[in-house]
Design a protein around this motif. Structure first.
Motif, short mmCIF file in Angstrom:
data_model
loop_
_atom_site.label_atom_id
_atom_site.label_comp_id
_atom_site.label_asym_id
_atom_site.label_seq_id
_atom_site.Cartn_x
_atom_site.Cartn_y
_atom_site.Cartn_z
N ALA A 103 11.96 0.33 4.27
CA ALA A 103 11.72 -1.05 5.11
C ALA A 103 10.83 -0.72 6.01
O ALA A 103 10.60 -0.20 6.81
N GLY A 104 9.79 -2.14 6.01
CA GLY A 104 8.58 -2.30 7.00
C GLY A 104 7.68 -1.31 6.90
O GLY A 104 6.57 -1.35 7.87
N ALA A 105 7.57 -0.42 5.89
CA ALA A 105 6.48 0.46 5.67
C ALA A 105 4.99 -0.45 5.21
O ALA A 105 5.30 -1.43 4.81
N VAL A 106 3.89 0.23 5.63
CA VAL A 106 2.67 -0.26 5.30
C VAL A 106 2.09 0.94 4.46
O VAL A 106 1.70 2.14 4.98
N VAL A 107 1.88 0.63 3.00
CA VAL A 107 1.37 1.53 2.16
C VAL A 107 0.09 1.43 2.13
O VAL A 107 -0.52 0.64 1.29
N THR A 108 -0.85 2.37 2.50
CA THR A 108 -2.30 2.26 2.29
C THR A 108 -2.79 3.25 1.50
O THR A 108 -4.09 3.23 1.14
N LYS A 109 -2.15 4.18 0.75
CA LYS A 109 -2.72 5.21 -0.19
C LYS A 109 -1.78 5.70 -1.24
O LYS A 109 -0.50 4.91 -1.44
N ASP A 110 -2.14 6.19 -2.39
CA ASP A 110 -1.39 6.51 -3.55
C ASP A 110 -0.34 7.54 -2.94
O ASP A 110 -0.38 8.44 -2.04
N PHE A 111 0.87 7.48 -3.65
CA PHE A 111 2.03 8.55 -3.91
C PHE A 111 2.42 8.81 -5.18
O PHE A 111 2.59 7.80 -6.23
N PRO A 112 2.88 10.08 -5.35
CA PRO A 112 3.48 10.50 -6.70
C PRO A 112 4.65 10.12 -6.95
O PRO A 112 5.49 9.38 -6.18
N ASN A 113 5.14 10.65 -8.12
CA ASN A 113 6.67 10.26 -8.53
C ASN A 113 7.64 10.68 -7.37
O ASN A 113 7.33 11.78 -6.90
N ASN A 114 8.82 10.44 -7.49
CA ASN A 114 10.06 10.90 -6.92
C ASN A 114 9.79 11.26 -5.53
O ASN A 114 10.16 12.41 -5.26
N VAL A 115 9.48 10.21 -4.73
CA VAL A 115 9.32 10.45 -3.43
C VAL A 115 9.78 9.19 -2.48
O VAL A 115 9.74 8.26 -2.94
N VAL A 116 10.58 9.21 -1.20
CA VAL A 116 10.79 8.32 -0.36
C VAL A 116 9.73 8.17 0.61
O VAL A 116 9.32 9.48 1.27
N ALA B 154 12.80 -3.92 2.52
CA ALA B 154 12.51 -5.31 3.18
C ALA B 154 11.06 -5.25 3.80
O ALA B 154 11.05 -4.23 4.74
N ASN B 155 10.33 -6.18 4.13
CA ASN B 155 9.01 -6.24 4.85
C ASN B 155 8.22 -5.23 4.60
O ASN B 155 7.41 -5.26 5.62
N ALA B 156 8.17 -4.53 3.40
CA ALA B 156 7.32 -3.52 3.15
C ALA B 156 5.73 -4.25 2.47
O ALA B 156 5.85 -5.49 2.05
N THR B 157 4.95 -3.73 2.96
CA THR B 157 3.48 -4.33 2.32
C THR B 157 2.88 -2.97 1.69
O THR B 157 2.45 -2.04 2.14
N ILE B 158 2.36 -3.47 0.42
CA ILE B 158 1.70 -2.61 -0.36
C ILE B 158 0.15 -3.05 -0.44
O ILE B 158 -0.23 -4.33 -0.74
#
Length: 199
Positions: free
Chosen positions: A171-184, A153-157
């Motif tokens: 929840a609430g994360a701001v994703v500003t870069k790439d991430f690989p498989n299988n991670v939290v 919830a409330n996350a931004t890609i």
């Protein structure tokens, strides 16, 4: 890469790029271009119609969503999208209440993906330079989200991001870069909190 038909509609006879093609190519473009305004207006009208339907009108809601995205998907109201035509979702997609997707560039979402309430996925951005912003300059970057991704919830890609398969976004994360498989991932800006093992 655009289809032949799309190229014809987005490039002028003189060979000069249209504002739509500039937008899809990630170049500075004018978002107030009449063609783009018309396409956004169509999407807004469809979203408005969808958002005022009863949750019990299942068949009508699916029909409206098919008109917007070209397939039947499970989406809760309210739902907002810029164009719809640049958004590609695979099977078993679910968006909870209040999601917004600004697909002014290609946004591809894999199968079995879940969006929690008020997720924002935005391919749109503006220059840091205030003079360019005041000039009305905008640009975009595509977003790719793998299979089996759960976005809290409330996350931004943010624009230009690629998420691998099986990623969980807190929840609430701001994703500003790439991430690989299988991670939290989580936080502002998002970082890897843990890896997901087979257990």
């Amino acid at each position: 890469m655009t289809s032949t038909n799309e190229t014809i509609t987005t490039t002028t006879i003189t060979g000069k790029k249209s504002e739509k093609q500039k937008m899809l190519d990630g170049e500075f473009y004018n978002a107030l271009d009449p063609v783009l305004l018309k396409e956004r207006q169509r999407a807004k009208e469809i979203c408005f119609l969808f958002n005022k339907t009863s949750p019990l009108q299942t068949k009508l809601r699916q029909k409206i969503m098919h008109q917007l995205l070209g397939k039947e998907v499970c989406v809760e109201s309210p739902f907002h999208v810029d164009y719809g035509s640049h958004l590609e979702v695979d099977d078993n997609f679910y968006a909870n209440h209040g999601c917004t997707i600004l697909d002014c560039n290609k946004i591809k979402i894999g199968k079995n993906c879940l969006l929690a309430p008020h997720v924002c996925i935005s391919a749109a951005t503006h220059p840091i330079d205030p003079t360019l912003r005041a000039d009305g300059k905008e640009y975009t970057a595509p977003i790719t989200i793998g299979d089996n991704v759960w976005i809290g919830a409330n996350a931004t890609i943010c624009p230009g991001v690629t998420l691998g398969d099986n990623v969980v976004v807190g929840a609430g994360a701001v994703v500003t870069k790439d991430f690989p498989n299988n991670v939290v991932i989580g936080g502002v800006p998002a970082k890897i909190l843990r890896k997901i093992s087979e257990k």
